[in-house]
Design an enzyme around this catalytic site. Structure first.
Site, mmCIF file in Angstrom:
data_model
loop_
_atom_site.group_PDB
_atom_site.id
_atom_site.type_symbol
_atom_site.label_atom_id
_atom_site.label_comp_id
_atom_site.label_asym_id
_atom_site.label_seq_id
_atom_site.Cartn_x
_atom_site.Cartn_y
_atom_site.Cartn_z
ATOM 1 N N GLU A 88 0.845 -1.448 0.063
ATOM 2 C CA GLU A 88 0.137 -0.217 -0.067
ATOM 3 C C GLU A 88 0.675 1.317 0.001
ATOM 4 O O GLU A 88 0.614 2.199 0.723
ATOM 5 C CB GLU A 88 -1.080 -0.067 1.140
ATOM 6 C CG GLU A 88 -1.886 -1.121 1.369
ATOM 7 C CD GLU A 88 -2.872 -0.977 2.185
ATOM 8 O OE1 GLU A 88 -2.794 -0.322 3.171
ATOM 9 O OE2 GLU A 88 -3.750 -2.014 2.339
ATOM 10 N N GLU A 147 -5.759 -11.237 -1.174
ATOM 11 C CA GLU A 147 -6.461 -10.991 0.082
ATOM 12 C C GLU A 147 -8.019 -10.878 -0.198
ATOM 13 O O GLU A 147 -8.926 -10.136 -0.148
ATOM 14 C CB GLU A 147 -6.127 -9.682 0.786
ATOM 15 C CG GLU A 147 -4.505 -9.311 1.323
ATOM 16 C CD GLU A 147 -4.279 -8.003 1.861
ATOM 17 O OE1 GLU A 147 -5.123 -7.378 2.380
ATOM 18 O OE2 GLU A 147 -3.080 -7.728 1.788
HETATM 19 C C1 XIL Z 1 -5.584 -6.579 8.451
HETATM 20 C C2 XIL Z 1 -6.021 -7.894 9.189
HETATM 21 O O1 XIL Z 1 -6.881 -8.746 8.413
HETATM 22 C C3 XIL Z 1 -6.456 -7.523 10.417
HETATM 23 O O2 XIL Z 1 -6.904 -8.490 11.260
HETATM 24 C C4 XIL Z 1 -5.597 -6.479 11.271
HETATM 25 O O3 XIL Z 1 -6.346 -6.050 12.411
HETATM 26 C C5 XIL Z 1 -5.368 -5.269 10.252
HETATM 27 O O4 XIL Z 1 -4.715 -5.823 9.200
HETATM 28 N N1 XIL Z 1 -4.877 -4.776 3.528
HETATM 29 C C6 XIL Z 1 -3.857 -5.544 4.107
HETATM 30 C C7 XIL Z 1 -3.858 -6.314 5.326
HETATM 31 O O5 XIL Z 1 -2.797 -5.544 3.432
HETATM 32 O O6 XIL Z 1 -2.619 -6.421 5.927
HETATM 33 C C8 XIL Z 1 -5.004 -5.915 6.376
HETATM 34 O O7 XIL Z 1 -4.960 -7.116 7.352
HETATM 35 C C9 XIL Z 1 -6.152 -5.573 5.534
HETATM 36 C C10 XIL Z 1 -6.160 -4.681 4.351
#
Ligand code: XIL
Length: 595
Positions: free
Chosen positions: A155, A260
């Site tokens: 990101e 994801e």
């Molecule tokens: C999120 C996890 O899913 C949560 O459990 C945690 O509290 C915060 O991070 N994009 C990403 C991930 O790249 O690392 C994030 O994961 C969700 C959004």
């Protein structure tokens, strides 16, 4: 639940849990069929998920790739500069190895999870580079040869710009390439990815990422692929645009992974919603299978019970179910749809009957055949509308924008009283009509609303207070899934009842439509009339019998402060997504009553 689903659940639940890769990967599971398709099917998890035996079992049985969901990130493992606690990260890695899962490391550098001693630091560029090197070298070296893929930087873009992060401020834009170089030095065999969200389709952010990746390839900075997070919403993912983006990344010689994946929705979990969700998982997996350079499809969790979208800091919705398994670990239609696709691709077997797959892939759409037009009343200037699908607008009608509805006589009116949000006991609804004259197209909404709320947000956030929207797609292609010239969302504030000199209007491309608006308060609410010219810089609408435009109308209602009501006409839009996806509009069909 359909009988075949129940039988399948039984089969899946009765599968023996076996310990060797080959047995696992020949089995009747996602991972079994995925490896035969030569892709990784992954899932993310926390250590506490592994304490739950059902969760642990599904992870090991169904997935051949594993991603630490949170406990490998810098803020989670750092206990001070040069000091780490790897216990939870280790537990996850050991679990994955015990179950022959390939590990996708997530993530070395993410602005959202830097330890405070980095976030609040004021290091010189040299010192910050040293800190970056220390961290990446320590972590990648520790797991060298055990973690195949690394999300090196996560990101780093904000739309088309570099995101303002502590690293950017201390080091400059080259912190990203330095991170890739340090990772490569620590484990030359690891495959290094740049990962981001909202950059799956062709847009400003994916353009910026593509430019960066092309530049890295050109200058031999070690990068091997792009991770597309793929946190999506119903109803429909723009897979055509994703394919285009994947192709250009492929031309650079880079891999793509969906890293994801989850598909969220608002409102109740109905069988229809689960079916639409299955369709989107299926379509996304299909784009991965179709692309030569797509190597993994990773879901962001296993059971809805633990989805990050229920966490207060994120979507904060306690009932949302974006994943493949329910709260109590039952496989959902999306699971079976994915398995069916994987199985059929290798000619193994079908998992669902053809008609069920067709039903899943069908879903609401605006291109179904229309019934013969019906004129239920002989005075009408156009046929009855087809609920939520098509509205017949009479040609040759001239309207004055004055709040007086007498010139709308005999033009079919449609009541809209359902949508994605309507609080109990709320009386809001509206009826609308459309007509076409010599030079203009006219729209009218007669809104019933006992309390008109305006003046809090104004045109900047017009949709949060009382307002009526109509949308047009004049391009001739109703399947377009993104806004472009000739597709407009025209949001007209109730505040127009104050008679401003310029109409108070917002919405995508609304400025290009040259809209005129008149609004008046009534005993029961307010009336908005509007017109747009048939010709302007972005469209040329021919008022001919049976001519078709894409059309949608929507009401935003506010009972006190912020919007609490959304009423939507087009039946294809079950999730309030017309503002981003014009393929969800219905049809506006011109009708010449003299023909
Ligand atoms: C999120 C996890 O899913 C949560 O459990 C945690 O509290 C915060 O991070 N994009 C990403 C991930 O790249 O690392 C994030 O994961 C969700 C959004």
């Amino acid at each position: 639940m359909k009988k075949s689903f129940i039988i399948l659940i039984l089969i899946v639940m009765l599968l023996p849990i076996v310990g060797t890769t080959s047995a696992q990967d020949m089995s009747f599971t996602l991972r079994g069929f995925a490896s035969r398709n030569d892709i990784y099917i992954g899932a993310a998890a926390w250590t506490h998920h592994l304490d739950d035996p059902a969760h642990r079992e599904i992870l090991a049985r169904e997935f051949n790739m594993f991603t630490p969901e949170h406990e490998a990130k810098f803020c989670m493992i750092s206990t001070g500069r040069g000091e780490y606690d790897f216990s939870r990260f280790d537990e996850l890695v050991e679990f994955a190895e015990e179950n022959d899962m390939v590990i996708h490391g997530h993530t070395l550098i993410w602005h959202s999870c830097s330890p405070d001693w980095v976030e609040n630091a004021d290091f010189s560029r040299e010192e910050a580079i040293e800190v970056l090197r220390e961290h990446i070298t320590t972590v990648v070296t520790r797991y060298q040869g055990r973690i195949l893929y690394w999300d090196v930087v996560n990101e780093a873009f904000d739309d088309g710009e570099y995101r303002d992060t502590a690293w950017l401020r201390m080091i400059g834009e080259d912190y990203i390439e330095l991170a890739f170089q340090f990772a490569h030095e620590a484990d030359p065999d690891a495959l290094l990815l740049y990962n981001d969200y909202g950059a799956e389709t062709m847009n400003a952010k994916s353009d910026a990422i593509y430019e960066m990746a092309a530049d890295f390839v050109e200058r031999d900075i070690p990068i091997h692929g792009i991770g597309m997070q793929s946190h999506f919403d119903l109803p429909r993912i723009n897979t055509a645009s994703i394919v285009e983006n994947m192709e250009r990344i492929g031309e650079l010689g880079l891999e793509v992974q969906f890293t994801e994946v989850d598909v969220k929705y608002v409102g109740e979990t109905t069988p229809e919603v689960l079916q639409q969700q299955a369709r989107e998982y299926y379509r996304l997996l299909e784009t991965c299978l179709d692309a030569d350079n797509c190597t993994a499809f990773i879901v962001w969790g296993v059971s809805d019970r633990y989805t990050w979208l229920r966490e207060a800091d994120f979507f904060n919705n306690p009932t949302v179910g974006p994943l493949l398994f329910t709260d109590d670990y039952q496989p959902k239609p999306a699971y079976f749809a994915m398995m069916d696709l994987l199985a059929r691709r290798v000619g193994a077997t079908s998992i669902l009957p053809d008609d069920e797959i067709e039903a899943i892939l069908g879903g609401p759409s605006n291109d179904s055949d229309l019934p013969e037009p019906v004129m239920s009343n002989s005075d009408q200037l156009a046929p009855d509308s087809v609920a939520g699908v098509a509205y017949y607008a009479p040609l040759g009608v001239e309207i004055t924008l004055d709040g007086d509805l007498s010139d709308w006589e005999n033009i079919p009116r449609v009541v809209v009283d359902t949508g994605t949000q309507l609080p109990d006991g709320n009386d809001t609804s509206f009826e609308f009509a459309v007509a076409v004259g010599e030079t203009h197209l006219y729209f009218m909404a007669n809104v019933t609303d006992s309390s008109i709320v305006y003046g809090t947000y104004g045109v900047g956030e017009w949709y949060r207070e009382d307002s009526v929207e109509f949308y047009l797609n004049t391009t001739g292609d109703l399947g377009k899934t993104a806004y472009e010239a000739g597709i407009v969302q025209i949001g007209m504030l109730a505040e127009n009842v104050t008679g401003p000199a310029e109409p108070l209007v917002g919405g995508s491309n609304s400025g290009s439509a040259n809209v005129s608006v008149s609004a008046v308060e009534t005993d029961t609410g307010y009336i908005i009339e509007a017109s747009v010219p048939l010709q302007n810089d972005v469209w040329d609408i021919t008022p001919e019998h049976m001519g078709v435009l894409g059309f949608q109308t929507h009401l935003n209602g506010s009972s006190s402060d912020d919007r609490d009501t959304k009423l939507i006409w087009s039946a294809a839009d079950t999730q309030d997504q017309s503002w981003s996806d014009p393929s969800l509009f219905g049809q506006l069909i011109f009708w010449d009553s003299t023909q």
